[in-house]
Design an enzyme around this catalytic site. Structure first.
Site, PDB file in Angstrom:
ATOM      1  N   HIS A 274     -10.883  -1.064   4.912  1.00  0.00           N
ATOM      2  CA  HIS A 274     -10.614  -0.599   6.270  1.00  0.00           C
ATOM      3  C   HIS A 274     -11.207   0.780   6.562  1.00  0.00           C
ATOM      4  O   HIS A 274     -11.087   1.261   7.679  1.00  0.00           O
ATOM      5  CB  HIS A 274      -9.105  -0.582   6.490  1.00  0.00           C
ATOM      6  CG  HIS A 274      -8.422   0.391   5.573  1.00  0.00           C
ATOM      7  ND1 HIS A 274      -8.407   0.236   4.200  1.00  0.00           N
ATOM      8  CD2 HIS A 274      -7.791   1.556   5.820  1.00  0.00           C
ATOM      9  CE1 HIS A 274      -7.786   1.258   3.659  1.00  0.00           C
ATOM     10  NE2 HIS A 274      -7.392   2.075   4.611  1.00  0.00           N
ATOM     11  N   ASP A 275     -11.790   1.426   5.550  1.00  0.00           N
ATOM     12  CA  ASP A 275     -12.381   2.760   5.734  1.00  0.00           C
ATOM     13  C   ASP A 275     -13.902   2.726   5.740  1.00  0.00           C
ATOM     14  O   ASP A 275     -14.535   3.777   5.839  1.00  0.00           O
ATOM     15  CB  ASP A 275     -11.960   3.696   4.586  1.00  0.00           C
ATOM     16  CG  ASP A 275     -10.484   4.040   4.619  1.00  0.00           C
ATOM     17  OD1 ASP A 275      -9.884   4.003   5.699  1.00  0.00           O
ATOM     18  OD2 ASP A 275      -9.950   4.367   3.539  1.00  0.00           O
TER      19      ASP A 275
ATOM     20  N   ASP B 158       0.848  -1.176   0.000  1.00  0.00           N
ATOM     21  CA  ASP B 158       0.000   0.000   0.000  1.00  0.00           C
ATOM     22  C   ASP B 158       0.897   1.243   0.000  1.00  0.00           C
ATOM     23  O   ASP B 158       1.580   1.527   0.984  1.00  0.00           O
ATOM     24  CB  ASP B 158      -0.862  -0.053   1.281  1.00  0.00           C
ATOM     25  CG  ASP B 158      -2.073   0.836   1.210  1.00  0.00           C
ATOM     26  OD1 ASP B 158      -1.994   1.882   0.539  1.00  0.00           O
ATOM     27  OD2 ASP B 158      -3.093   0.487   1.844  1.00  0.00           O
TER      28      ASP B 158
ATOM     29  N   GLU C  90      -6.552   3.988  -5.571  1.00  0.00           N
ATOM     30  CA  GLU C  90      -7.722   4.418  -4.806  1.00  0.00           C
ATOM     31  C   GLU C  90      -8.096   5.804  -5.293  1.00  0.00           C
ATOM     32  O   GLU C  90      -7.313   6.749  -5.164  1.00  0.00           O
ATOM     33  CB  GLU C  90      -7.417   4.459  -3.305  1.00  0.00           C
ATOM     34  CG  GLU C  90      -8.660   4.781  -2.496  1.00  0.00           C
ATOM     35  CD  GLU C  90      -8.370   5.329  -1.106  1.00  0.00           C
ATOM     36  OE1 GLU C  90      -9.220   5.188  -0.224  1.00  0.00           O
ATOM     37  OE2 GLU C  90      -7.296   5.909  -0.900  1.00  0.00           O
TER      38      GLU C  90
ATOM     39  N   ASP D   8      -2.651   4.739  -2.471  1.00  0.00           N
ATOM     40  CA  ASP D   8      -3.578   5.485  -1.616  1.00  0.00           C
ATOM     41  C   ASP D   8      -3.956   6.827  -2.265  1.00  0.00           C
ATOM     42  O   ASP D   8      -3.068   7.534  -2.775  1.00  0.00           O
ATOM     43  CB  ASP D   8      -2.866   5.740  -0.278  1.00  0.00           C
ATOM     44  CG  ASP D   8      -3.783   6.290   0.784  1.00  0.00           C
ATOM     45  OD1 ASP D   8      -4.756   5.594   1.113  1.00  0.00           O
ATOM     46  OD2 ASP D   8      -3.521   7.390   1.298  1.00  0.00           O
TER      47      ASP D   8
HETATM   48  O1  TEU Z   1      -8.430   6.973   2.350  1.00  0.00           O
HETATM   49  C1  TEU Z   1      -8.797   8.061   1.610  1.00  0.00           C
HETATM   50  C2  TEU Z   1     -10.063   8.587   1.909  1.00  0.00           C
HETATM   51  O2  TEU Z   1     -10.552   9.324   1.075  1.00  0.00           O
HETATM   52  C3  TEU Z   1     -10.715   8.213   3.202  1.00  0.00           C
HETATM   53  O3  TEU Z   1      -9.911   8.495   4.265  1.00  0.00           O
HETATM   54  C4  TEU Z   1     -11.938   8.973   3.288  1.00  0.00           C
HETATM   55  O4  TEU Z   1     -11.664  10.336   3.241  1.00  0.00           O
HETATM   56  C5  TEU Z   1     -12.652   8.715   4.553  1.00  0.00           C
HETATM   57  O5  TEU Z   1     -12.692   7.365   4.845  1.00  0.00           O
HETATM   58  C6  TEU Z   1     -14.026   9.248   4.321  1.00  0.00           C
HETATM   59  O6  TEU Z   1     -14.756   9.104   5.428  1.00  0.00           O
HETATM   60  C7  TEU Z   1      -7.112   6.608   2.323  1.00  0.00           C
HETATM   61  C8  TEU Z   1      -6.874   5.450   3.248  1.00  0.00           C
HETATM   62  O7  TEU Z   1      -7.589   4.332   2.796  1.00  0.00           O
HETATM   63  C9  TEU Z   1      -7.258   5.868   4.639  1.00  0.00           C
HETATM   64  O8  TEU Z   1      -7.179   4.817   5.556  1.00  0.00           O
HETATM   65  C10 TEU Z   1      -6.318   6.990   5.025  1.00  0.00           C
HETATM   66  O9  TEU Z   1      -6.727   7.509   6.256  1.00  0.00           O
HETATM   67  C11 TEU Z   1      -6.324   8.115   3.997  1.00  0.00           C
HETATM   68  O10 TEU Z   1      -6.239   7.660   2.664  1.00  0.00           O
HETATM   69  C12 TEU Z   1      -5.141   9.017   4.210  1.00  0.00           C
HETATM   70  O11 TEU Z   1      -3.965   8.367   3.829  1.00  0.00           O
END
Ligand code: TEU
Length: 546
Positions: free
Chosen positions: A321-322, A96, A247, A196
């Protein structure tokens, strides 16, 4: 170009997967211990969330050293062992890469703060405008995107947490550093990358206030995006069978058709999140609303057809995970956990694209249903707890919203068995275990031939044996139906028809052509296809004809 089309990816959130040294925090050796389990499931690649050196303010998405392992996760030897043991089982790793920003603990940022011009140019340091911030943009985690540095009388840009400083991709030194990092891991035997929020790396040339939104329209899918992706492709992963996924935050289909178009030489595939916003009231995440099924269907159809037309490729997923757990969000985790869990799986796995399984999805893990802020760990959830309080919401409302929307729903420890802490660790885990682990766990899933696990296992095998699934054309059906999402997959010698009832009540579908179909996979006892068919709650059936 077809080498990845019959493959399935499994996503691991390492701090919550398996804790080999029993300190309450998952680790790399913990993953190696579970390779045989993953082999039984049948997945081909593991996307592992960041385990690089990091202060862990955003659970590793704040990288302080891209070439070394955070001691909390283990050592380089542990990682080399994981790569080697995976390869023995034909399981390969995707790392990642968090290239939009790095931690303010990274040496680059520290040298910038010490005043070295070379490193200040790795970031976006800007002078105040009219005595204030350069723009009025809002950070993804709440609050402004600019942090003031009194020593310089300047602000630096952070689209996420103030400890995640955005990297200046205009700077060729930054571009070269990033390609070198990719090659460092390629030389270690890594076979893929997840990038990411990669569509945020191309920032605008001029900085202006956003009076209509939070600023994202100025920095999302920026004008040099395709150039940067082509650069990483040609300098790093373009030569060989690497699997790469970007992503894409708040992206457009027009851009994604290029990012992953076969002719473009950028990425293998893309994640977009539009289908995971169908339960946002007025496009706002921190709200509670039942999902809009018609919108979900329309988005699937739009992205399936639109990408197919340009020979571009979707990553298919409900969970990561988000995101809150799909079984609690789009299914019924109380009354129909098995039926709806399998239906959601079939929906995703039979579409065109590459399916991603997020750890625990394959055993029907659910939302955490936390009831107190002390149970939450995620920086975004904690920030929004305060923001919602300051907006005047009651604690009760806020807890309901967090229980529905928090990223921590996905981050509770993997449930291996009914022993203490779900078999994840003998020490108290860094985040609470979901109390349903006594019944929802890997051990009991493996013992039950009808479990969600075996449904996933079968879906993965079917993708490897049927070209209609891995490569077939996607054709939507029954667009007007109010509870069924249906489509066909068509290939030279075979054709598949998929029916998914998204609700906990019976419904009827009318089909025109039902000649010669046999059941391929279903979540109820097999039913012959008929012109008028009744579907049970959350029933899902795929038929095949040759
Ligand atoms: O996520 C990007 C992202 O857009 C999310 O954090 C989103 O803004 C949030 O979940 C909306 O509620 C990526 C990663 O997957 C995340 O875990 C990181 O926190 C983020 O980037 C920053 O690197």
């Amino acid at each position: 170009m077809n080498y990845f089309k019959d493959k399935v990816v499994y996503q691991i959130y390492p701090r919550s997967f398996n804790d080999s040294d029993n300190d309450g925090f998952g680790d790399i050796k913990g993953i190696t211990e579970k390779l045989d389990y993953l082999k039984t499931l049948g997945v081909d690649y593991l996307w592992i969330c960041p385990f690089f050196v990091s202060p862990q303010n955003d659970n590793g998405y704040d990288v302080a050293d891209y070439r070394n392992i955070d001691p909390a996760f283990g050592t380089m030897e542990d990682l080399e062992e994981l790569i080697a043991e995976g390869a023995k089982r034909n399981i390969y790793l995707m790392f990642d890469m968090v290239f939009n920003h790095c931690s303010t603990e990274h040496e680059w940022f520290k040298r910038a703060m010490a005043g070295e011009e070379k490193y200040k140019n790795y970031f976006y340091f800007k002078k105040p405008v009219n005595g204030g911030m350069p723009t009025n943009w809002v950070s993804k985690f709440g609050g402004p995107v600019w942090e003031y540095v009194p020593e310089f009388d300047e602000y630096y840009l952070h689209l996420f947490d103030p400890t995640q400083a955005d990297l200046n991709w205009f700077n060729e030194d930054v571009q070269n550093e990033m390609c070198d990092i990719l090659n460092f891991w390629i030389n270690k035997g890594v076979r893929g990358f997840r990038f990411d929020v990669v569509n945020l790396i191309s920032k605008p040339e001029t900085w202006e206030n956003d009076y209509e939104g939070d600023g994202r329209r100025f920095y999302t899918d920026g004008s040099r995006m395709h150039e940067y992706l082509k650069l990483m492709n040609s300098k790093a992963f373009g030569n060989g069978d690497f699997i790469t996924v970007g992503e894409m935050s708040s992206t457009s289909i027009e851009n994604c058709r290029k990012y992953s178009g076969e002719a473009e030489k950028e990425l293998s595939m893309v994640f977009n999140f539009h289908h995971l916003k169908v339960d946002y009231k007025n496009k706002e995440k921190w709200t509670v609303m039942p999902f809009d099924f018609q919108e979900l269907k329309q988005l699937f159809v739009k992205w399936q057809l639109g990408m197919q037309e340009n020979k571009a490729w979707n990553a298919l997923f409900w969970n990561c995970h988000d995101q809150p757990r799909s079984l609690s969000r789009f299914g019924d985790d109380k009354n129909y956990p098995k039926e709806s869990g399998k239906m959601l799986a079939t929906t995703i796995h039979m579409m065109q694209g590459t399916p991603y399984i997020y750890q625990g999805e394959e055993i029907g893990m659910t939302n955490a249903y936390f009831t107190d802020i002390s149970q939450y760990r995620d920086v975004e959830s904690m920030n929004y707890f305060e923001i919602m309080k300051s907006e005047g919401k009651t604690e009760e409302e806020i807890y309901q919203i967090l229980a529905d929307k928090s990223r921590d729903n996905a981050r509770t420890p993997m449930q291996w068995n009914a022993d203490i802490n779900a078999g994840f660790s003998t020490a108290t885990p860094w985040i609470g275990v979901n109390p349903n682990y006594t019944t929802v766990n890997v051990e009991s899933a493996l013992e039950d031939k009808e479990s969600i696990f075996y449904h996933y296992q079968k879906l993965i095998q079917l993708r490897k044996t049927h070209k209609a699934i891995s490569e077939g054309e996607y054709v939507p059906m029954l667009m007007e139906h109010d509870s069924v999402y249906a489509y066909r997959r068509v290939h030279d010698e075979e054709e598949i028809l998929v029916l998914n009832n998204f609700y906990g009540k019976k419904t009827t579908v009318e089909l025109e052509d039902v000649e010669g179909y046999e059941v391929l996979i279903s979540n109820y006892p097999n039913k012959d296809i008929q012109k008028t068919m009744e579907l049970d709650p959350y029933e899902s059936i795929a038929y095949i004809r040759k």
